[in-house]
Design a protein around this motif. Structure first.
Motif, short mmCIF file in Angstrom:
data_model
loop_
_atom_site.label_atom_id
_atom_site.label_comp_id
_atom_site.label_asym_id
_atom_site.label_seq_id
_atom_site.Cartn_x
_atom_site.Cartn_y
_atom_site.Cartn_z
N THR A 72 -3.43 16.30 -1.12
CA THR A 72 -4.26 16.80 -0.53
C THR A 72 -5.73 15.89 -0.54
N MET A 73 -5.93 15.68 -1.79
CA MET A 73 -7.11 14.69 -1.95
C MET A 73 -6.85 13.19 -1.21
N SER A 74 -5.82 12.46 -1.24
CA SER A 74 -5.73 11.63 -0.58
C SER A 74 -5.96 11.84 1.05
N TRP A 75 -5.50 12.70 1.55
CA TRP A 75 -5.58 12.95 2.93
C TRP A 75 -6.91 13.40 3.11
N THR A 76 -7.88 14.00 2.20
CA THR A 76 -9.24 14.32 2.32
C THR A 76 -9.93 12.84 2.38
N VAL A 89 -9.06 -0.35 4.40
CA VAL A 89 -10.07 -0.49 3.20
C VAL A 89 -9.01 -1.43 2.22
N ASP A 90 -9.55 -1.84 1.17
CA ASP A 90 -9.18 -2.25 -0.20
C ASP A 90 -9.39 -1.03 -1.03
N VAL A 91 -8.22 -0.69 -1.59
CA VAL A 91 -8.23 0.74 -2.45
C VAL A 91 -8.19 0.19 -3.98
N MET A 92 -9.29 0.96 -4.44
CA MET A 92 -9.31 0.55 -6.19
C MET A 92 -9.45 2.00 -6.88
N ALA A 99 -4.41 6.56 -10.53
CA ALA A 99 -3.12 7.33 -10.08
C ALA A 99 -3.60 7.57 -8.90
N MET A 100 -4.85 8.16 -8.31
CA MET A 100 -5.22 8.44 -7.12
C MET A 100 -5.05 7.35 -6.09
N ALA A 101 -5.56 6.17 -6.39
CA ALA A 101 -5.36 4.91 -5.87
C ALA A 101 -3.88 4.70 -5.41
N PHE A 104 -2.74 7.14 -2.86
CA PHE A 104 -3.41 6.96 -1.41
C PHE A 104 -2.81 5.95 -0.80
N ALA A 105 -2.42 4.62 -1.52
CA ALA A 105 -1.74 3.45 -0.72
C ALA A 105 -0.34 3.81 -0.49
N LEU A 106 0.25 4.78 -1.28
CA LEU A 106 1.71 5.08 -0.69
C LEU A 106 1.62 6.09 0.42
N GLN A 107 0.69 7.08 0.53
CA GLN A 107 0.92 8.04 1.57
C GLN A 107 0.10 7.35 2.77
N HIS A 108 -1.01 6.41 2.34
CA HIS A 108 -1.59 5.98 3.86
C HIS A 108 -1.51 4.48 3.74
#
Length: 272
Positions: A72-76, A89-92, A99-101, A104-108
Motif C-alpha cells: 500500500t505504501m509503494s502504491w501511495t 525515478v531513481d529509487v533509493m 526494504a521499501m525501495a 517499490f522497484a519490484l512492484q513498479h
C-alpha cells in the motif's frame, strides 16, 4: 502537506521544476526518521530532483488510522509521483527504507530506472546485528535525549571515532524528531514477516548496494547477501562506516552515488 491515496503526508521536493539531465531520486527514509534527517543528502545531489515524504506518524505526517503494508505504501508513493508528473525515478532507501525501495522497484518496475540500497537487508531473512544496538534502538530516548544519543552513539550506529563523534552526534540528533508511538509501531508492523529474498533474483534493475563495514545494526554480510541475490548489482563497502555512513562519510557516499547514477547502463554492468 499532500493528500495522497487517502493519506495526508508531509512531502519534501527539491528542484523538480528545474531542467536536469538526470531523473529525480525517490527516497525512502529509515524507521522513525523525518525529512530533515536526510535533507543534507538532497541538497548535495544538486543536479537532479529529489522527493521524499514522512511516513505516517513520523515527522509532520499525521498518525495513520489503520496499519499499512509495503504494497500500500509503494502504491501511495507511485500516486505521489503521478501527482508531480514523474514517470521514472531513481529509487533509493536507507535501512528500513531500503526494504521499501526494494518493494517499490519490484512492484513498479516501469517507474524505476536504477535502485540504491543503503545499510539494508532482504527483510526477515537477514543476519541480525549487534544485540546491544537493537536494545538501545528500541528505547525511544534515542530520538529525544541528546545525552542518551551521545552515550550510546557508537553502540547504536558504529563507524565514528573519538575525534569526530561529538560533531556527528550533535548534527544527527538535531535533525531528528521523535515519531509518534503509533507511527513507530506501524512502521515495525509494516515489515513484520516481509522478505524480498525469493524474488530478488528476478530484479532487473541496476542496483548499487552500499554498506558500512562497522555497521552495528545491519551487519555487512547482509549487503553481500543482497549482492548474491540481485543479478545486476554492485556492492560498495564504506571502510570505517557505521549505520549512518551517509552522514559520517558524506563525501565518499556522494561520490559513489554520482558514479553509479550517472553511469551509462553498459558501464554500470561492467562495474558490477
Amino acid at each position: 502537506m499532500e493528500e495522497v491515496g487517502g493519506r495526508t503526508l508531509r512531502v519534501a521536493r527539491w528542484r523538480l521544476d528545474e531542467p536536469s539531465d538526470h531523473p529525480p531520486v525517490l527516497f525512502f527514509n529509515g524507521i522513525g526518521a523525518n525529512i530533515e534527517a536526510v535533507a543534507p543528502l538532497a541538497e548535495e545531489l544538486d543536479d537532479r530532483g529529489f522527493i521524499m515524504f514522512d511516513m505516517p506518524g513520523t515527522g509532520e505526517s499525521p498518525d495513520p488510522t489503520i496499519p499499512y503494508t509495503p504494497f500500500t505504501m509503494s502504491w501511495t508513493a507511485a500516486q505521489l509521483l503521478g501527482r508531480f508528473g514523474l514517470d521514472e525515478v531513481d529509487v533509493m532507501g536507507v535501512s528500513w527504507g531500503g526494504a521499501m525501495a526494494q518493494h517499490f522497484a519490484l512492484q513498479h518496475p516501469g517507474k524505476t530506472r536504477k535502485l540504491v540500497l543503503v545499510a539494508t537487508t532482504a527483510g526477515m531473512l537477514m543476519v541480525p546485528g549487534n544485540p546491544a544496538s537493537f536494545t538501545k534502538m528500541a528505547n525511544p530516548r534515542r530520538y529525544i535525549d541528546p545525552e542518551f544519543m551521545n552515550e550510546h552513539f557508537a553502540t547504536l550506529y558504529g563507524g565514528v571515532d573519538a575525534d569526530g563523534a561529538a560533531h556527528q552526534k550533535d548534527s544527527h540528533i538535531g535533525r531528528l524528531k521523535p515519531p509518534s508511538p503509533r507511527g513507530y509501531m506501524y512502521q515495525l508492523l509494516c515489515m513484520l514477516g516481509w522478505t524480498s529474498a525469493p524474488v530478488l533474483p528476478f530484479m532487473t534493475k541496476e542496483t548499487l548496494i552500499m554498506m558500512g563495514d562497522d555497521d552495528q545494526i545491519v551487519l555487512p554480510i547482509n549487503g553481500k547477501m543482497l549482492k548474491a541475490l540481485i543479478p545486476n548489482s554492485r556492492l560498495h563497502m564504506v571502510e570505517g562506516g557505521g549505520h549512518l555512513f551517509l552522514l559520517t562519510h558524506a563525501d565518499e557516499s556522494i561520490a559513489e552515488l554520482r558514479n553509479f547514477l550517472d553511469a551509462p547502463e553498459d558501464e554500470t554492468r561492467q562495474a558490477a
